[in-house]
Scaffold this motif. Structure first.
Motif, PDB file in Angstrom:
ATOM      1  N   LEU A  98      -5.551  23.800  -4.164  1.00  0.00           N
ATOM      2  CA  LEU A  98      -5.287  24.341  -2.892  1.00  0.00           C
ATOM      3  C   LEU A  98      -3.662  24.539  -2.639  1.00  0.00           C
ATOM      4  CD1 LEU A  98      -8.156  23.312  -0.615  1.00  0.00           C
ATOM      5  CD2 LEU A  98      -8.020  25.453  -1.837  1.00  0.00           C
ATOM      6  N   GLU A  99      -3.076  23.401  -2.911  1.00  0.00           N
ATOM      7  CA  GLU A  99      -1.820  23.415  -2.542  1.00  0.00           C
ATOM      8  C   GLU A  99      -0.841  23.954  -3.519  1.00  0.00           C
ATOM      9  OE1 GLU A  99      -1.183  19.066  -3.089  1.00  0.00           O
ATOM     10  OE2 GLU A  99      -2.022  18.739  -0.903  1.00  0.00           O
ATOM     11  N   THR A 100      -1.313  24.470  -4.736  1.00  0.00           N
ATOM     12  CA  THR A 100      -0.547  25.259  -5.654  1.00  0.00           C
ATOM     13  C   THR A 100      -0.498  26.800  -5.267  1.00  0.00           C
ATOM     14  OG1 THR A 100      -2.327  25.703  -7.197  1.00  0.00           O
ATOM     15  CG2 THR A 100      -1.130  23.907  -7.758  1.00  0.00           C
ATOM     16  N   GLY A 101      -1.432  27.065  -4.448  1.00  0.00           N
ATOM     17  CA  GLY A 101      -1.484  28.264  -3.943  1.00  0.00           C
ATOM     18  C   GLY A 101      -2.187  29.527  -4.845  1.00  0.00           C
ATOM     19  N   LEU A 129      -7.504  31.567   1.707  1.00  0.00           N
ATOM     20  CA  LEU A 129      -8.880  30.921   1.589  1.00  0.00           C
ATOM     21  C   LEU A 129      -9.807  31.956   2.125  1.00  0.00           C
ATOM     22  CD1 LEU A 129      -9.910  28.508  -0.103  1.00  0.00           C
ATOM     23  CD2 LEU A 129      -9.999  27.231   2.384  1.00  0.00           C
ATOM     24  N   ILE A 130     -11.028  32.170   1.632  1.00  0.00           N
ATOM     25  CA  ILE A 130     -11.801  33.243   2.236  1.00  0.00           C
ATOM     26  C   ILE A 130     -13.219  32.211   2.330  1.00  0.00           C
ATOM     27  CG2 ILE A 130     -13.449  35.104   1.971  1.00  0.00           C
ATOM     28  CD1 ILE A 130     -11.204  36.233   0.269  1.00  0.00           C
ATOM     29  N   LEU A 176     -18.693  25.122   8.731  1.00  0.00           N
ATOM     30  CA  LEU A 176     -17.671  24.910   9.657  1.00  0.00           C
ATOM     31  C   LEU A 176     -16.802  26.054   9.572  1.00  0.00           C
ATOM     32  CD1 LEU A 176     -16.869  21.423   7.894  1.00  0.00           C
ATOM     33  CD2 LEU A 176     -18.238  21.900   9.825  1.00  0.00           C
ATOM     34  N   ILE A 177     -16.480  26.631  10.858  1.00  0.00           N
ATOM     35  CA  ILE A 177     -15.870  27.855  11.016  1.00  0.00           C
ATOM     36  C   ILE A 177     -14.411  27.514  11.417  1.00  0.00           C
ATOM     37  CG2 ILE A 177     -15.979  30.087  11.884  1.00  0.00           C
ATOM     38  CD1 ILE A 177     -18.495  29.358  10.174  1.00  0.00           C
ATOM     39  N   TYR A 178     -13.589  28.162  10.517  1.00  0.00           N
ATOM     40  CA  TYR A 178     -12.198  28.066  10.894  1.00  0.00           C
ATOM     41  C   TYR A 178     -11.587  29.505  11.030  1.00  0.00           C
ATOM     42  CZ  TYR A 178     -12.290  23.193   9.078  1.00  0.00           C
ATOM     43  OH  TYR A 178     -12.695  21.950   9.071  1.00  0.00           O
ATOM     44  N   LYS A 179     -10.359  29.389  11.308  1.00  0.00           N
ATOM     45  CA  LYS A 179      -9.623  30.776  11.844  1.00  0.00           C
ATOM     46  C   LYS A 179      -9.950  32.078  10.901  1.00  0.00           C
ATOM     47  CE  LYS A 179      -5.582  32.833  13.916  1.00  0.00           C
ATOM     48  NZ  LYS A 179      -4.109  32.818  14.386  1.00  0.00           N
ATOM     49  N   PRO A 218     -23.202  23.801  -8.198  1.00  0.00           N
ATOM     50  CA  PRO A 218     -21.730  23.485  -8.539  1.00  0.00           C
ATOM     51  C   PRO A 218     -21.087  22.392  -7.319  1.00  0.00           C
ATOM     52  CG  PRO A 218     -22.204  25.666  -9.171  1.00  0.00           C
ATOM     53  CD  PRO A 218     -23.573  25.142  -8.455  1.00  0.00           C
ATOM     54  N   LYS A 219     -20.455  21.434  -7.703  1.00  0.00           N
ATOM     55  CA  LYS A 219     -20.077  20.503  -6.622  1.00  0.00           C
ATOM     56  C   LYS A 219     -19.046  21.529  -5.677  1.00  0.00           C
ATOM     57  CE  LYS A 219     -19.277  17.010  -4.089  1.00  0.00           C
ATOM     58  NZ  LYS A 219     -18.472  15.838  -4.471  1.00  0.00           N
ATOM     59  N   TRP A 220     -18.191  22.333  -6.190  1.00  0.00           N
ATOM     60  CA  TRP A 220     -17.170  23.182  -5.757  1.00  0.00           C
ATOM     61  C   TRP A 220     -17.240  24.643  -5.800  1.00  0.00           C
ATOM     62  CZ3 TRP A 220     -14.324  21.070  -1.479  1.00  0.00           C
ATOM     63  CH2 TRP A 220     -14.201  19.554  -1.501  1.00  0.00           C
ATOM     64  N   VAL A 221     -17.138  25.512  -5.093  1.00  0.00           N
ATOM     65  CA  VAL A 221     -17.140  26.992  -5.217  1.00  0.00           C
ATOM     66  C   VAL A 221     -16.191  27.455  -4.278  1.00  0.00           C
ATOM     67  CG1 VAL A 221     -18.237  29.182  -5.651  1.00  0.00           C
ATOM     68  CG2 VAL A 221     -19.328  27.039  -6.349  1.00  0.00           C
ATOM     69  N   ILE A 222     -14.923  27.831  -4.741  1.00  0.00           N
ATOM     70  CA  ILE A 222     -14.048  28.326  -3.720  1.00  0.00           C
ATOM     71  C   ILE A 222     -13.485  29.745  -4.126  1.00  0.00           C
ATOM     72  CG2 ILE A 222     -11.776  27.432  -2.395  1.00  0.00           C
ATOM     73  CD1 ILE A 222     -12.250  24.700  -3.585  1.00  0.00           C
ATOM     74  N   TYR A 223     -13.585  30.499  -3.141  1.00  0.00           N
ATOM     75  CA  TYR A 223     -13.116  31.809  -3.118  1.00  0.00           C
ATOM     76  C   TYR A 223     -11.823  32.210  -2.296  1.00  0.00           C
ATOM     77  CZ  TYR A 223     -17.623  32.781  -5.152  1.00  0.00           C
ATOM     78  OH  TYR A 223     -18.729  32.823  -5.922  1.00  0.00           O
ATOM     79  N   GLY A 224     -10.818  32.619  -3.084  1.00  0.00           N
ATOM     80  CA  GLY A 224      -9.726  32.935  -2.267  1.00  0.00           C
ATOM     81  C   GLY A 224      -9.284  34.489  -2.538  1.00  0.00           C
TER      82      GLY A 224
END
Length: 337
Positions: free
Chosen positions: A140-143, A148-149, A215-218, A235-241
């Protein structure tokens, strides 16, 4: 190097599995006292006594010992509030296992009590040092992912016969949810709104064993979820950006190694194999599709102790801020309101 004298309240599986093995490999702590309701002749006790640790059954032995710098509460969850309160009133710095307490009111009281008396008080949020979480945090820090979606983090098990009666505090939402909610709060702060689905799937009258909570963020949603009836874990993590996707299939290996008798300091402790590494797919600035394998960042639950040491000895900020403590407990409690 200044050594801190520490004491434990509670000497069960958690103390011997998730705490003491990490302390033993750190030179800046001395396990001075352990209080437990009953004392037996377990091998672990004999080893500690041989190295100078004093065992007893009265918490006042810790309170009255002015040499104790920090007390770690590893009792059953139902005793966390009263035990922590008694220690803070006795003038002791405290780390308390999680879930810290059941209600926001209790959390506010303990945080205020510690602040009034200028004492260190913090929950033992060791999952901030899961290898999978540290890997996700690094990506996440690398961009690479862009904006983030959608993020989903999961803690699945298959325990079909373990349904039990109890209070809300005894269920999966407090037990597992506390780890995942704290990870989200540590990354993104308190959510703007929360949508809850928390229920029992193994037995209608048992404590909850399933949750899927948004958890809803902006500008994005973080979903934390778990079930005790996953014959095949998700899966432990699934992240879409906006520019990429990260998938990390497998959980941190520290717990599995500890259960197998492999301890911190042993070669390969907590290490992922290459097939367990996270998979990142993203589009670079030229529009090229890139697939990368992300080696796992090493996890280490003992870093909670390191952070406490740095706070107490060097005046550094706490790992888990008071605002984060309250945000996590409020998010947990609101599921049942």
């Amino acid at each position: 190097m200044k050594k801190l004298n520490i004491a434990y309240v509670g000497f069960g599986k958690s103390t011997n599995r998730y705490h003491i093995p990490y302390v033993k490999i750190r030179d800046h702590f001395n396990i001075s006292r352990i209080v437990n309701r009953t004392l037996g002749k377990r091998p672990e006790q004999a080893v500690l006594e041989a190295n100078g640790t004093v065992f007893s059954t009265d918490i006042n032995d810790i309170i009255q010992d002015e040499s104790i710098d920090l007390v770690i509460v590893v009792t059953p969850g139902s005793a966390h509030y009263e035990t922590s309160k008694k220690l803070l009133l006795g003038g002791k710095n405290v780390i308390c296992d999680k879930p810290l307490v059941e209600t926001l009111e209790q959390a506010k009281e303990l945080v205020a009590l510690a602040k009034e008396r200028n004492l260190f008080f913090m929950p033992f949020q060791n999952r901030r040092f899961d290898s999978d979480f540290l890997t996700v945090k690094k990506v996440l820090e690398t961009g690479y992912l862009g904006n983030l979606i959608d993020l989903t983090v999961t803690m699945d098990h298959y325990r079909p016969a373990d349904a039990s009666l109890g209070e809300n505090f005894d269920g999966a939402w407090y037990g597992h949810g506390v780890h995942l909610v704290d990870q989200m709060v540590s990354l993104f702060g308190k959510p703007e709104t929360v949508q809850y689905d928390v229920r029992s799937t193994r037995d209608a009258v048992a404590t909850d064993d399933y949750f899927s909570v948004n958890l809803i963020y902006k500008n994005f949603r973080a979903t934390v979820q778990a079930t005790e009836l996953a014959a095949v874990s998700r899966p432990k993590w699934v992240i879409y950006g906006s520019r990429g996707t990260l998938i990390k299939e497998h959980v941190d290996q520290q717990e599995n190694d500890l259960k197998a008798g492999i301890v911190p300091g042993d070669e390969g402790f907590g290490a992922d194999t290459p097939q367990d590494f996270a998979q990142l797919t993203y589009y670079n600035q030229n529009g090229d599709r890139i697939a990368k394998t992300i080696p796992t960042v090493s996890g280490d639950y003992g870093r909670v102790y390191d952070s406490a040491y740095n706070s107490l000895v060097h005046g550094e900020e706490k790992l888990v801020s008071d605002e984060q403590i309250l945000a996590v407990i409020e998010t947990l409690e609101n599921a049942f309101k």
